[in-house]
Design a protein around this motif. Structure first.
Motif, PDB file in Angstrom:
ATOM      1  N   HIS A 130     -14.907  -5.231  36.490  1.00 25.31           N
ATOM      2  CA  HIS A 130     -14.650  -5.243  35.041  1.00 25.31           C
ATOM      3  C   HIS A 130     -15.382  -6.431  34.425  1.00 25.31           C
ATOM      4  CE1 HIS A 130     -11.104  -3.660  37.163  1.00 25.31           C
ATOM      5  NE2 HIS A 130     -11.183  -2.699  36.251  1.00 25.31           N
ATOM      6  N   GLN A 186     -25.028  -6.100  29.861  1.00 20.19           N
ATOM      7  CA  GLN A 186     -23.899  -5.870  28.943  1.00 20.19           C
ATOM      8  C   GLN A 186     -23.940  -6.876  27.790  1.00 20.19           C
ATOM      9  OE1 GLN A 186     -21.951  -3.232  29.037  1.00 20.19           O
ATOM     10  NE2 GLN A 186     -22.981  -2.542  30.893  1.00 20.19           N
ATOM     11  N   PHE A 246     -17.998  -1.687  35.325  1.00 20.31           N
ATOM     12  CA  PHE A 246     -19.317  -1.370  35.851  1.00 20.31           C
ATOM     13  C   PHE A 246     -19.269  -0.065  36.639  1.00 20.31           C
ATOM     14  CE2 PHE A 246     -19.592  -6.094  35.647  1.00 20.31           C
ATOM     15  CZ  PHE A 246     -20.631  -6.180  34.732  1.00 20.31           C
ATOM     16  N   GLU A 280     -26.437  -7.245  35.903  1.00 21.91           N
ATOM     17  CA  GLU A 280     -25.654  -6.190  35.241  1.00 21.91           C
ATOM     18  C   GLU A 280     -24.804  -6.765  34.108  1.00 21.91           C
ATOM     19  OE1 GLU A 280     -27.060  -4.870  39.079  1.00 21.91           O
ATOM     20  OE2 GLU A 280     -25.837  -6.619  38.593  1.00 21.91           O
ATOM     21  N   LEU A 281     -24.268  -7.954  34.323  1.00 18.93           N
ATOM     22  CA  LEU A 281     -23.501  -8.612  33.261  1.00 18.93           C
ATOM     23  C   LEU A 281     -24.424  -8.962  32.100  1.00 18.93           C
ATOM     24  CD1 LEU A 281     -20.709  -9.685  32.416  1.00 18.93           C
ATOM     25  CD2 LEU A 281     -21.345 -11.869  33.454  1.00 18.93           C
ATOM     26  N   THR A 336     -16.601 -11.701  34.710  1.00 17.67           N
ATOM     27  CA  THR A 336     -16.510 -10.466  35.482  1.00 17.67           C
ATOM     28  C   THR A 336     -15.819 -10.727  36.812  1.00 17.67           C
ATOM     29  OG1 THR A 336     -17.708  -8.609  36.445  1.00 17.67           O
ATOM     30  CG2 THR A 336     -18.822 -10.731  36.483  1.00 17.67           C
ATOM     31  N   THR A 365     -22.489  -5.161  41.723  1.00 20.18           N
ATOM     32  CA  THR A 365     -22.829  -5.756  40.436  1.00 20.18           C
ATOM     33  C   THR A 365     -22.956  -7.260  40.564  1.00 20.18           C
ATOM     34  OG1 THR A 365     -20.512  -5.958  39.791  1.00 20.18           O
ATOM     35  CG2 THR A 365     -21.655  -3.942  39.137  1.00 20.18           C
ATOM     36  N   SER A 406     -26.411  -5.682  25.298  1.00 18.21           N
ATOM     37  CA  SER A 406     -25.838  -4.608  24.464  1.00 18.21           C
ATOM     38  C   SER A 406     -24.935  -5.184  23.373  1.00 18.21           C
ATOM     39  CB  SER A 406     -25.042  -3.624  25.322  1.00 18.21           C
ATOM     40  OG  SER A 406     -25.883  -2.921  26.187  1.00 18.21           O
ATOM     41  N   LEU A 407     -24.142  -6.190  23.722  1.00 17.87           N
ATOM     42  CA  LEU A 407     -23.281  -6.820  22.723  1.00 17.87           C
ATOM     43  C   LEU A 407     -24.116  -7.501  21.641  1.00 17.87           C
ATOM     44  CD1 LEU A 407     -20.464  -7.637  21.693  1.00 17.87           C
ATOM     45  CD2 LEU A 407     -20.605  -9.624  23.221  1.00 17.87           C
ATOM     46  N   ALA A 457     -16.730  -7.294  23.853  1.00 23.60           N
ATOM     47  CA  ALA A 457     -17.026  -6.073  24.606  1.00 23.60           C
ATOM     48  C   ALA A 457     -16.320  -6.179  25.947  1.00 23.60           C
ATOM     49  CB  ALA A 457     -18.526  -5.893  24.807  1.00 23.60           C
ATOM     50  N   THR A 458     -15.850  -5.056  26.427  1.00 26.18           N
ATOM     51  CA  THR A 458     -15.213  -4.980  27.737  1.00 26.18           C
ATOM     52  C   THR A 458     -15.670  -3.696  28.404  1.00 26.18           C
ATOM     53  OG1 THR A 458     -13.304  -3.805  26.838  1.00 26.18           O
ATOM     54  CG2 THR A 458     -13.139  -6.213  26.971  1.00 26.18           C
ATOM     55  N   GLY A 459     -15.476  -3.621  29.683  1.00 25.46           N
ATOM     56  CA  GLY A 459     -15.825  -2.391  30.359  1.00 25.46           C
ATOM     57  C   GLY A 459     -15.679  -2.508  31.853  1.00 25.46           C
TER      58      GLY A 459
END
Length: 165
Positions: A155, A43, A30, A39-40, A151, A35, A46-47, A26-28
């Motif tokens: 990103h 993510q 914030f 926050e990491l 991070t 952050t 979610s992964l 996963a990438t993205g």
């Protein structure tokens, strides 16, 4: 390079490190201005949920709910930036259960992992659930798993390998 350009490059490179049914990425970027690790970890959660919902793993992870953000944070260990590419390469190439089985060519993964680490920069922070010194893993699933997450504060890049014996 612009933020959008960095994200596009990290996305493309991380996609090259993924392996169907084994290595999830996963990438993205914030959206919050400040952050940090919480926050990491969100993510990462979610992964983990995406991996658990994958057709190949759904039957093994029936009823599984990813750990909470505080539990994920507690499972993570810091990784020095200079060691991040090596761990990312290992997650992308070496099967957790059958280490002699290669998921991707090592040379290709090494170049790609080094590029991801370079794109996030020397000030990026990296985390894993794998204690590389003693080999212990703070499992995030009921299966065998190893994660790396990095991070630059704007990103993020995540790679998770899961396996079952």
């Amino acid at each position: 390079m612009t933020s959008v350009g960095i994200l596009a490059e990290v996305e493309a490179d991380m996609a090259g490190l993924a392996t169907p049914m084994r290595v999830f990425v996963a990438t993205g970027r914030f959206t919050e201005p400040q952050t940090g690790l919480p926050e990491l970890a969100a993510q990462i959660r979610s992964l983990l949920a995406s991996a658990a919902a994958d057709d190949a793993w759904r039957r093994f992870l029936s009823g599984y709910a990813p750990p909470s953000v505080p539990e994920i944070i507690a499972a993570l260990e810091a990784v020095e930036t200079h060691a991040a590419a090596s761990l990312l390469t290992r997650i992308a190439t070496v099967d957790l259960v059958w280490p002699s089985h290669r998921l991707l060519p090592v040379e290709t993964a090494e170049r790609t992992a080094a590029r991801v680490v370079s794109l996030l920069g020397p000030a990026a922070t990296w985390w894993t659930n794998h204690d590389t010194e003693c080999g212990a893993v703070n499992g995030l699933t009921p299966l065998f798993d190893t994660l790396i997450a990095g991070t630059d504060g704007e990103h993020f890049a995540l790679a998770l390998q899961i396996a079952d014996d």
